[in-house]
Structure formats: structure tokens, C-alpha cells
Design an enzyme around this catalytic site. Structure first.
Site, PDB file in Angstrom:
ATOM      1  CB  SER A   1      -0.890   0.010   1.242  1.00  0.00           C
ATOM      2  OG  SER A   1      -1.429   1.308   1.428  1.00  0.00           O
TER       3      SER A   1
ATOM      4  CG  HIS B   1      -3.582  -2.272  -1.281  1.00  0.00           C
ATOM      5  ND1 HIS B   1      -4.551  -3.228  -1.441  1.00  0.00           N
ATOM      6  CD2 HIS B   1      -4.087  -1.382  -0.379  1.00  0.00           C
ATOM      7  CE1 HIS B   1      -5.597  -2.943  -0.675  1.00  0.00           C
ATOM      8  NE2 HIS B   1      -5.338  -1.817  -0.022  1.00  0.00           N
TER       9      HIS B   1
ATOM     10  CG  ASP C   1      -5.330   1.749   0.740  1.00  0.00           C
ATOM     11  OD1 ASP C   1      -6.195   0.851   0.758  1.00  0.00           O
ATOM     12  OD2 ASP C   1      -4.168   1.594   1.163  1.00  0.00           O
TER      13      ASP C   1
ATOM     14  CG  MET D   1      -9.302   6.342   1.503  1.00  0.00           C
ATOM     15  SD  MET D   1      -8.634   6.629   3.125  1.00  0.00           S
ATOM     16  CE  MET D   1      -7.512   5.225   3.270  1.00  0.00           C
TER      17      MET D   1
ATOM     18  CG  HIS E   1      -9.152  -1.195  -0.328  1.00  0.00           C
ATOM     19  ND1 HIS E   1      -8.578  -1.127   0.918  1.00  0.00           N
ATOM     20  CD2 HIS E   1     -10.481  -1.399  -0.118  1.00  0.00           C
ATOM     21  CE1 HIS E   1      -9.522  -1.274   1.846  1.00  0.00           C
ATOM     22  NE2 HIS E   1     -10.675  -1.431   1.233  1.00  0.00           N
TER      23      HIS E   1
ATOM     24  CG  MET F   1     -10.958  -3.889   5.283  1.00  0.00           C
ATOM     25  SD  MET F   1     -10.625  -2.182   4.878  1.00  0.00           S
ATOM     26  CE  MET F   1      -9.149  -1.809   5.761  1.00  0.00           C
TER      27      MET F   1
ATOM     28  CG  ASP G   1      -6.086  -3.333   3.557  1.00  0.00           C
ATOM     29  OD1 ASP G   1      -5.063  -2.871   4.112  1.00  0.00           O
ATOM     30  OD2 ASP G   1      -6.760  -2.701   2.719  1.00  0.00           O
TER      31      ASP G   1
END
Ligand code: DX5
Ligand code: ZN
Length: 315
Positions: free
Chosen positions: A4, A29, A31, A33, A62, A133, A172
Site C-alpha cells: 500500500s 495496493h 487505497d 478514499m 481498494h 479489513m 488489510d
């Protein structure tokens, strides 16, 4: 190991993905948001697209966003190889999973620590990935929720039991050298690791190798009766058949989701005609047991019908 980049230098992400690749990451990875689904904001498809040409590693997105359905085409277009979003969203889930799969990418659903694995049940046939998660989504660097991992990781594997090849449980949040052995022992395929790798002065390559081998140890001694894990990229010979037989078996095995390679068998002299010679049917070692259970008999039937024999090891 999916690295990540959430805790990397966000002002220099191109360098971050190149560094992760150089240091031995298997994937990046990403992320995403949106400030709604989680109380934090990161980057979106344009940033991902710009990073795409900086590394050859697969991109694992993700999406911690409220409306993945609205934006999914952009993430597909950005070059994500796998796209996971959350089952807790307030919009239909199935159409978005189908769009990801129709684009030839792996589709996943993630569950927050408070969401039961059972919530994934209605979608299981459409899932390539389940992400459990082990922190509340939103921020890197939080501590690992041991109880969540123990309660859910093995159950997550059950959700994917229908897939004979390529199904992945991801974990994760809070994965590091202290927690890797536990999650490996719970059968996880992909470890998402962020903050543990971006500590200033830390040797990232060494940390990646350490975490990976701790996870492998956990798997070997908890679930795999002391035997080391089988790498997915190792191939095994599943049958040796005439060309016609090999092609027939390949069609059937691939229809079940297991990739197949055909090679000219070394049992025949190199100059043997392609139609007359025998062909090795190769499959990933990690899917051998599933292939044997499902196609063991077919292999023998096809061998008889097409005038070749199954290998001795297949009995
Ligand atoms: C949290 C993210 C995680 C996080 C992992 O919302 O989904 O991917 O970046 O970072 P660490 O390893 O620091 O928990
Ligand atoms: Zn994540």
C-alpha cells in the site's frame, strides 16, 4: 505482498511505486478514499492512470468510496488489475462486480471489522477476492485487530471455495512482522502492507522478505501439515496426451477456470511431427489437487479415446 502506498511520500508516488517494485513487492495496493465512505481523502483514477506507466507490477485498487458504481469505468480504464470495493455501501453491488469481471479484471469485496463474512454470501459466485479489513478503513498505521482476523479469515476462504484457481483472501490493516505469521496461519493469500514498509531508514526489501516468509511459516505450520506453500507460478504436468487429447482436456479444464499450457512432450524425439507426438498438459501446481479431483477421471477417459496414456503419476 501487496504494498500500500498510502503511507509513502504522496508528493512522489512515481518514486514510491518504482521503489516498491525494486524492493520485491508483488503488487501495488491503491487505497482510494472519497471523504464520504471514510473520513479521509486520497487519490482517484487519474492519479492511478498516471502511475500505471511507472511500474510493471499489477495494480490492486481498494475503493473506500460510497458510489463505486458511478466511477467504476474510470478505475477500469486507469489500468487496475483487481478492483475491490466495500459490501457496506448503499447501492447495488452485483452490477459493479459484473462490470469489473466483464472487463477481465479480478473483482473483490471488502468487509469492515464489524461486518460479518456472511454479508458476502449473496455475491460469492462473482468474487475473485475477499478483503478482510483488520483495521477500520480510512488510515494507515493503525493497530491490527487480532480477534477480527481469527474470527473471519478462514471463513472468508470458504466464501471462495467454488473457485478452483486464482481465488484470493486479502488481509488489510496492521500487517507487519508481528502479525504476519498469524495471518499466514489463517490461510491468507495476499498481505496488504503499508506503514510497516515506509518507516524512514527501514530496509524495505528486507522487511518484505521477512513478512512474506513469516506468513509462509504460519501457513506451513498451522494449515499445511508442515509442508511449504506451493507457489502459484509453478507449473506441474497434469497429463501427456496426443495433440487432440491435450486440446480436448485443455478446453475442459480451462472452462472450469484453471489455466492450461500445452508443451511438446520431451518423451518423444525433438523432430517428431506435431500431430504424431505427445503433448504435456501443464497446470499451476496450486490448482493440481482441485484439477485432480475434478478431471482425474476425464483425463483417463480422454487418454483412452485419443490413443495416449495418462502419466504414471496420475494413477
Ligand atoms: C486502510 C487501508 C490499508 C492501509 C494499510 O484504510 O485500506 O490498505 O493502508 O496500511 P497499514 O499496513 O499501515 O495498516
Ligand atoms: Zn487498503
Amino acid at each position: 505482498m501487496a504494498v500500500s502506498i498510502l503511507d509513502a511520500d504522496l508528493g512522489n508516488l512515481a518514486n514510491a511505486v518504482r521503489r516498491a517494485e525494486r524492493e520485491g513487492a508483488d503488487r501495488i495496493h491503491l487505497d482510494v478514499m472519497d471523504g464520504h465512505f471514510v473520513p479521509n481523502l486520497t487519490f482517484g483514477p487519474r492519479t492511478i492512470k498516471a502511475l500505471r506507466r511507472r511500474t510493471r507490477l499489477p495494480f490492486d485498487a481498494h475503493l473506500m468510496i460510497a458510489q463505486p458504481g458511478r466511477y467504476i469505468a474510470e478505475y477500469i480504464d486507469a489500468g487496475c488489475d483487481s478492483i475491490t470495493f466495500h459490501v457496506e455501501i448503499d447501492e447495488p453491488i452485483e452490477p459493479t462486480l459484473r462490470r469489473i469481471r466483464d472487463a477481465g479484471r479480478a473483482a473483490g469485496l471488502a468487509i469492515k471489522p464489524g461486518t460479518p463474512v456472511l454479508a458476502l454470501e449473496p455475491y460469492r459466485e462473482l468474487l475473485d477476492i475477499v478483503t478482510v479489513m483488520t483495521v477500520e478503513p480510512g488510515f494507515g498505521g493503525q493497530s491490527f485487530m487480532d480477534d477480527v482476523a481469527r474470527a473471519k479469515l478462514l471463513a472468508a476462504r470458504e466464501i471462495l471455495a467454488h473457485k478452483l484457481h486464482g481465488a484470493e483472501v486479502h488481509v488489510d490493516g496492521g500487517v507487519n512482522r508481528e502479525t504476519a505469521e498469524l495471518v499466514g496461519g489463517l490461510g491468507v493469500d495476499i498481505l496488504v502492507v503499508g506503514s510497516a514498509l515506509w518507516i524512514p531508514g527501514r530496509d524495505m526489501g528486507r522487511e518484505i522478505r521477512l513478512i512474506r516468509s513469516l506468513a509462509d511459516e504460519g501457513y506451513q505450520y498451522q494449515l499445511n501439515a508442515g509442508k511449504p506453500p506451493i507457489p502459484r507460478d509453478r507449473l506441474v504436468q497434469f497429463a501427456t496426451l496426443t495433440r487432440e487429447g491435450a486440446r480436448r482436456l485443455r478446453t475442459e479444464v480451462e472452462a472450469a477456470g484453471i489455466p492450461v499450457l500445452l508443451f511438446r512432450s520431451l518423451e518423444d524425439p525433438a523432430d517428431t511431427d506435431d500431430e504424431a507426438r505427445r503433448w504435456d498438459v501443464l497446470i499451476p501446481a496450486s490448482s493440481e489437487a482441485a484439477a485432480r479431483a475434478r478431471f482425474g477421471r476425464r483425463r483417463t477417459v480422454i487418454a483412452r479415446a485419443t490413443g495416449s496414456r495418462a502419466p504414471a503419476a496420475s494413477a
